[in-house]
Design an enzyme around this catalytic site. Sequence first.
Site, mmCIF file in Angstrom:
data_model
loop_
_atom_site.group_PDB
_atom_site.id
_atom_site.type_symbol
_atom_site.label_atom_id
_atom_site.label_comp_id
_atom_site.label_asym_id
_atom_site.label_seq_id
_atom_site.Cartn_x
_atom_site.Cartn_y
_atom_site.Cartn_z
ATOM 1 N N ASP A 122 41.465 69.017 -56.769
ATOM 2 C CA ASP A 122 42.186 69.339 -55.537
ATOM 3 C C ASP A 122 43.570 69.916 -55.847
ATOM 4 O O ASP A 122 44.313 70.287 -54.944
ATOM 5 C CB ASP A 122 42.258 68.134 -54.586
ATOM 6 C CG ASP A 122 42.959 66.933 -55.187
ATOM 7 O OD1 ASP A 122 43.380 66.997 -56.359
ATOM 8 O OD2 ASP A 122 43.082 65.908 -54.477
ATOM 9 N N SER A 123 43.878 70.054 -57.145
ATOM 10 C CA SER A 123 45.060 70.829 -57.547
ATOM 11 C C SER A 123 44.935 72.263 -57.030
ATOM 12 O O SER A 123 45.923 72.994 -56.994
ATOM 13 C CB SER A 123 45.214 70.831 -59.070
ATOM 14 O OG SER A 123 44.002 71.207 -59.700
ATOM 15 N N ASP A 131 36.622 66.942 -56.960
ATOM 16 C CA ASP A 131 37.519 65.946 -56.370
ATOM 17 C C ASP A 131 37.157 65.667 -54.920
ATOM 18 O O ASP A 131 36.975 66.601 -54.124
ATOM 19 C CB ASP A 131 38.964 66.475 -56.381
ATOM 20 C CG ASP A 131 39.743 66.012 -57.585
ATOM 21 O OD1 ASP A 131 39.366 64.985 -58.205
ATOM 22 O OD2 ASP A 131 40.750 66.667 -57.914
ATOM 23 N N LYS A 144 35.128 62.837 -58.185
ATOM 24 C CA LYS A 144 36.281 62.081 -58.698
ATOM 25 C C LYS A 144 37.081 61.557 -57.514
ATOM 26 O O LYS A 144 37.261 62.272 -56.528
ATOM 27 C CB LYS A 144 37.155 62.963 -59.594
ATOM 28 C CG LYS A 144 38.416 62.242 -60.106
ATOM 29 C CD LYS A 144 39.061 62.952 -61.278
ATOM 30 C CE LYS A 144 39.921 64.129 -60.911
ATOM 31 N NZ LYS A 144 41.064 63.816 -60.007
ATOM 32 N N GLU A 192 40.660 58.891 -56.539
ATOM 33 C CA GLU A 192 41.878 58.285 -57.092
ATOM 34 C C GLU A 192 41.984 56.819 -56.686
ATOM 35 O O GLU A 192 41.752 56.478 -55.522
ATOM 36 C CB GLU A 192 43.109 59.055 -56.586
ATOM 37 C CG GLU A 192 43.131 60.499 -57.043
ATOM 38 C CD GLU A 192 44.385 61.259 -56.600
ATOM 39 O OE1 GLU A 192 45.331 60.628 -56.073
ATOM 40 O OE2 GLU A 192 44.416 62.481 -56.795
ATOM 41 N N GLU A 216 46.222 59.806 -65.993
ATOM 42 C CA GLU A 216 47.228 60.860 -65.837
ATOM 43 C C GLU A 216 48.644 60.306 -65.968
ATOM 44 O O GLU A 216 49.008 59.330 -65.290
ATOM 45 C CB GLU A 216 47.065 61.539 -64.464
ATOM 46 C CG GLU A 216 48.103 62.644 -64.248
ATOM 47 C CD GLU A 216 47.815 63.575 -63.072
ATOM 48 O OE1 GLU A 216 46.796 63.407 -62.388
ATOM 49 O OE2 GLU A 216 48.642 64.489 -62.865
#
Length: 267
Positions: free
Chosen positions: A43-44, A82, A111, A113, A180
């Site tokens: 999602d960057s 993501d 993925k 978080e 990260e």
Amino acid sequence: MSPMLSLQQKCREDEKIAMLTCYDASFASRLESAGIDAILVGDSLGMVVQGQPTTLPVSLSDMAYHTAAVARATRNTLIIADLPFGSYQASPGQAFDAAARLMASGAHCVKLEGGELMADTVHFLTSRGIPVCGHLGLLPQSVFTSGGYGIQAKTTAAAERLIDDALLLEQAGASMVVLEAIPAALARQTTERIKIPTIGIGAGNECDGQVLVLYDMLGITPGKTPRFVRNFMDGASSIQQAIEHYIAAVKDGSFPAHQHSYLKPVA
Ligand code: KIV
């Protein structure tokens, strides 16, 4: 063998895993022909493709669109997509619906978080056939509550919490975990404690693999890049060669070097 099983096999054989983000078909085809182990449709993309200030505005439709573009250009590379902010935090059922859409778009794994808070959701997804990659340390989707993009888990308590979170994700069935922006020593300890692969970004070179944002490692991202980024276009005659140099440097352990790592010992 499925792309996920072959990646886990490489890890068991002590081969480092080279992963990059990618959001479109042209780069995806370059990455696959260079021999990348895994592609992260991160999602960057909100920041590097859409010009957003954070990853938070990225929608599930955006992620499905870019995942499908990457999937159309690849044949056997593991694609991790993501789950974007707001698509999975409310309930395991919400997460399943979002993950199913990304899998239908071509992802092999999603993925998300978070640690303990997400363990039930990870179990819900994995027990229903959806491979999950965890993400600990700096959580860009929580940037407004965590206080920024700096190094995480600097205290002993926070470091212990991170290891506990990694163990919980593993028990819940996660296939791998991204670490990260954490001290290299903590990333090493976490890697020693869990059996699933750890993929570092700003986490030293003792993780099982590495990931970078593609535009950062190609030197495209404007402004100051984080300490853990190396511009692989330096000394390369083409984008293809820069990607090959990245893969080789991850595999032989020369990237990340000391200057790309947070070496502060865990307090
Ligand atoms: O979205 C992304 O690019 C990521 C990486 C920073 C790991 O999650």
